[in-house]
Design an enzyme around this catalytic site. Structure first.
Site, PDB file in Angstrom:
ATOM      1  N   LYS A 287     -25.032  14.634   5.033  1.00 48.25           N
ATOM      2  CA  LYS A 287     -24.549  13.624   4.101  1.00 48.25           C
ATOM      3  C   LYS A 287     -24.551  14.216   2.689  1.00 48.25           C
ATOM      4  CE  LYS A 287     -25.019   8.599   4.377  1.00 48.25           C
ATOM      5  NZ  LYS A 287     -25.934   7.500   4.690  1.00 48.25           N
ATOM      6  N   GLU A 375     -28.313  -6.879  12.788  1.00 49.73           N
ATOM      7  CA  GLU A 375     -28.577  -8.159  12.146  1.00 49.73           C
ATOM      8  C   GLU A 375     -28.952  -9.256  13.140  1.00 49.73           C
ATOM      9  OE1 GLU A 375     -25.987  -5.695   9.512  1.00 49.73           O
ATOM     10  OE2 GLU A 375     -25.882  -6.305  11.621  1.00 49.73           O
ATOM     11  N   ARG A 403     -22.894 -11.926  11.254  1.00 46.11           N
ATOM     12  CA  ARG A 403     -23.027 -11.372  12.592  1.00 46.11           C
ATOM     13  C   ARG A 403     -24.172 -12.033  13.368  1.00 46.11           C
ATOM     14  NH1 ARG A 403     -22.444  -4.909  11.819  1.00 46.11           N
ATOM     15  NH2 ARG A 403     -20.952  -5.137  13.507  1.00 46.11           N
TER      16      ARG A 403
END
Length: 641
Positions: A287, A375, A403
């Site tokens: 990253k 979630e 969600r």
């Protein structure tokens, strides 16, 4: 950037197919140009820097292997797709990234024919790509379908549901796992790459089929020998590679592969294309690759505001005093509450920094849980804690809480469990656009029995709302916006707020402003300015509670005023003003009243700064002031007639 500022070789890429003809040296040069362009634009506009820098070589390899005009590529979440945008016809407009009326920070089919599926929330890519693959097969087409998913997104249940279905269906599908966090030692990695490569080649698959046929022809014991051979192959391969899980899903596993080696990526992508069953290519990336500050602090540069590209430091906002954000106030208040109450557990879904719970992680590590991008699990997990006497605070962005709707209904509210849902980024969030605006939480929460909802008007009110949560033995949602507060001093010893009670902030006559949440202060400012300019005084009422509504106060205000202006930063459909109007209709209290509502329209609000969007929708001091003038005029005309 404009055409004249597109760096080097990137300016020569007219079509995405141009990438396939580049030499190895040109690809390295183009990778550097892409990183320069991404860093330059994100430093000015903000955005998801580290994820996009990490997949530059992977993007080049995919465009060297696939035809984006024919083959379909689905990026998961999509915040790593900046290089893809630059190489698929949007380099000249890339300087408008995330700006109002500019190009989106996420793949968007209406923006480009090369954005094959719209994304913005995580873990959707495999399911979407599988649907596209079946559509291809039903239509008799022969193109490739590719899903690119990160290791973080792979933690969500939806991703595993997609893997499970893909393995069961058995059709052609390529899933690229972009793994930028797992650390695999060189020796194990080299051996696993060797085994995966050799057990995945076309000749190896043909040999496996031939051996299987021969073994099955042996009378009596053929099927048992085939089963034994498969168990032996899988146990050997799984022992040495991280592919055991994917092989169990009936995927052919290839990898791990160096995600910054274009030649190796192309070779393995070509191999993946020869598979007639689902294949997973495991790619290791870094990253922030190529930009030292982002490599050193990938979490900070995952989603970053404006910064100095030379140093990586955030740009200073001039002489404007830096106020604490709502997120800061939430995090510090939660820590203070937990210092005194060991029942409190903080839960977040892969966003400790974004939700302000990182300080809680440091001060109370045994009561902090990051569940990953899950979630739904976060809410039911919190319900399990609550039923055992704990007080979980679940910190999730409003848009992502969507969600978890089923879990909120069935696991929290039916059982009336004291789970505190902390909805950060409620309302307009700005440049991330329609997938990230917290536009619907009031609408999808307020109709659920046992659920209470409070929308604090400022940072001090947020602090008090959190103290209130500990005194409720039932579910509570606290919604608060992105950004800094209004500079209201915080209380040293906050007191709980009375449930279902609002506050009159300004007394007037004729017209009443009934506002909630972060739009209360702009409404009050608009009313005060109108009084100074015209001498007309509007009442300003902060309802504070969306559920239970402050019914007695609302009915009294309505009875004393001829016109009502509702202001909220939620979808008008089913939101706060809908709740009040339902109350007034049930009580026959609407007769003869002039009604005006300001909120989010019945459409997806596009990207732009919070200020730009609020001005365009009238959700600012000027917008409220204009509406007040019109209502006073309407009341005056009605009186005169």
């Amino acid at each position: 950037m404009t055409d004249s500022t597109i760096p080097g070789l990137l300016a020569r890429i007219q079509r995405p197919t141009d990438v396939a003809g580049l030499s190895a040296d040109d690809l390295r040069t183009l990778a550097a140009d892409l990183r320069t362009a991404i860093i330059d634009t994100v430093s000015k506009n903000g955005g998801h820097l580290a994820p996009s820098l990490g997949v530059v070589e992977l993007t080049l390899a995919m465009l060297s292997t696939f035809d984006p005009g024919k083959d379909k590529v689905v990026w998961d979440v999509g915040h790593q797709a900046y290089a893809w945008k630059l190489l698929t016809g949007r380099a000249a407009d890339f300087h408008t990234l995330r700006r109002r009326h500019g190009i989106s920070g996420f793949p968007k089919p209406c923006e480009s024919e090369y954005d094959h599926f719209g994304v913005g929330h995580s873990s959707t890519s495999i399911s979407a790509a599988l649907g596209m693959a079946l559509a291809r097969d039903l239509a008799g087409d022969d193109h490739h379908v590719v899903a690119v998913i990160g290791d973080g997104s792979l933690t969500a249940g939806l991703a595993f549901e997609g893997l499970n279905q893909a393995g069961d269906m058995g059709g052609r599908l390529i899933v690229i796992l972009n793994d930028n966090e797992m650390s695999i030692s060189r020796n194990v990695g080299a051996l696993s790459l060797f085994l995966s490569r050799n057990l995945s080649k076309g000749w190896a698959r043909r040999v496996k089929r031939d051996v299987e046929t021969a073994l099955k022809s042996i009378p009596g014991i053929g099927d048992e020998m085939v089963a034994y051979a498969k168990r032996s192959e899988h146990s050997l391969k799984s022992f040495f590679t991280p592919g055991m899980l994917f092989e169990a899903f009936q995927f052919n596993y290839i990898g791990p592969v160096d995600g910054h080696d274009v030649k190796a990526l192309v070779r393995n992508l070509e191999l993946a294309k020869t598979n007639d069953r689902p294949v997973l290519l495991h790619v290791l990336t870094r990253k922030g690759k190529g930009y030292t500050p982002a490599e050193a602090n990938p979490a900070f540069f995952h989603g970053v505001g404006r910064f100095e590209p030379e140093t990586g430091r955030a740009r200073k906002p001039g002489d404007t005093p830096v106020l604490p954000t709502y997120t800061d106030v939430f995090g510090e208040t939660l820590c203070r509450l937990a210092d005194a109450d060991d029942r409190i557990v903080a839960i977040t879904a892969a966003m400790p920094e974004g939700t302000g719970t990182n300080c809680f992680r440091e001060r109370h590590p045994d009561r902090f849980v990051d569940v990953g991008i899950c979630e739904q699990h976060a809410v039911t997990f919190a319900a399990g804690l609550a039923i055992q006497g704990y007080r979980p605070f679940v910190a999730i962005y409003s848009t992502f809480l969507q969600r978890s709707y089923d879990q909120i209904v069935h696991d929290v509210c039916i059982q009336k469990l004291p789970v505190v849902l902390c909805l950060d980024r409620a309302g307009l969030v700005g440049e991330d656009g329609p997938t990230h605006h917290g536009a619907f939480d009031l609408s999808f929460l307020r109709h659920i029995p046992h659920m209470s909802i409070i929308a604090p008007r400022d940072e001090a009110d947020l602090q008090a709302a959190m103290y209130t949560a500990l005194h409720l033995d039932a579910p509570l949602a606290i919604r608060y916006p992105r950004g800094v507060g209004f500079g209201i001093p915080l209380a040293e010893s906050p007191s709980p707020l009375p449930v279902g009670v609002g506050e009159v902030l300004k007394e007037g006559e004729g017209v009443a402003v009934i506002a909630v949440g972060s739009r209360v202060h702009p409404s009050l400012e608009a009313a005060e300015r109108l009084a100074e300019e015209t001498g007309r005084h509007a009442t300003v009422f902060d309802a504070r509670w969306v559920k239970p509504l402050p019914e007695a106060q609302l009915l009294d205000i309505v009875a004393r005023h001829d016109a009502l202006l509702f202001v909220e930063e939620n979808a008008l459909a089913g939101g706060f003003s809908s709740a009040v109007l339902e109350l007034l209709a049930d009580r026959n209290a609407l007769s003869g009243k002039h009604i005006r509502r300001i909120g989010l329209p019945d459409e997806f609000v596009e990207q732009g700064t919070q200020k730009e969007l609020r001005v365009s929708l009238g959700l600012c001091m000027d917008g409220v002031g204009k509406a007040l003038k019109e209502l006073f005029a309407a009341v005056g005309n009605a009186t005169a007639s």
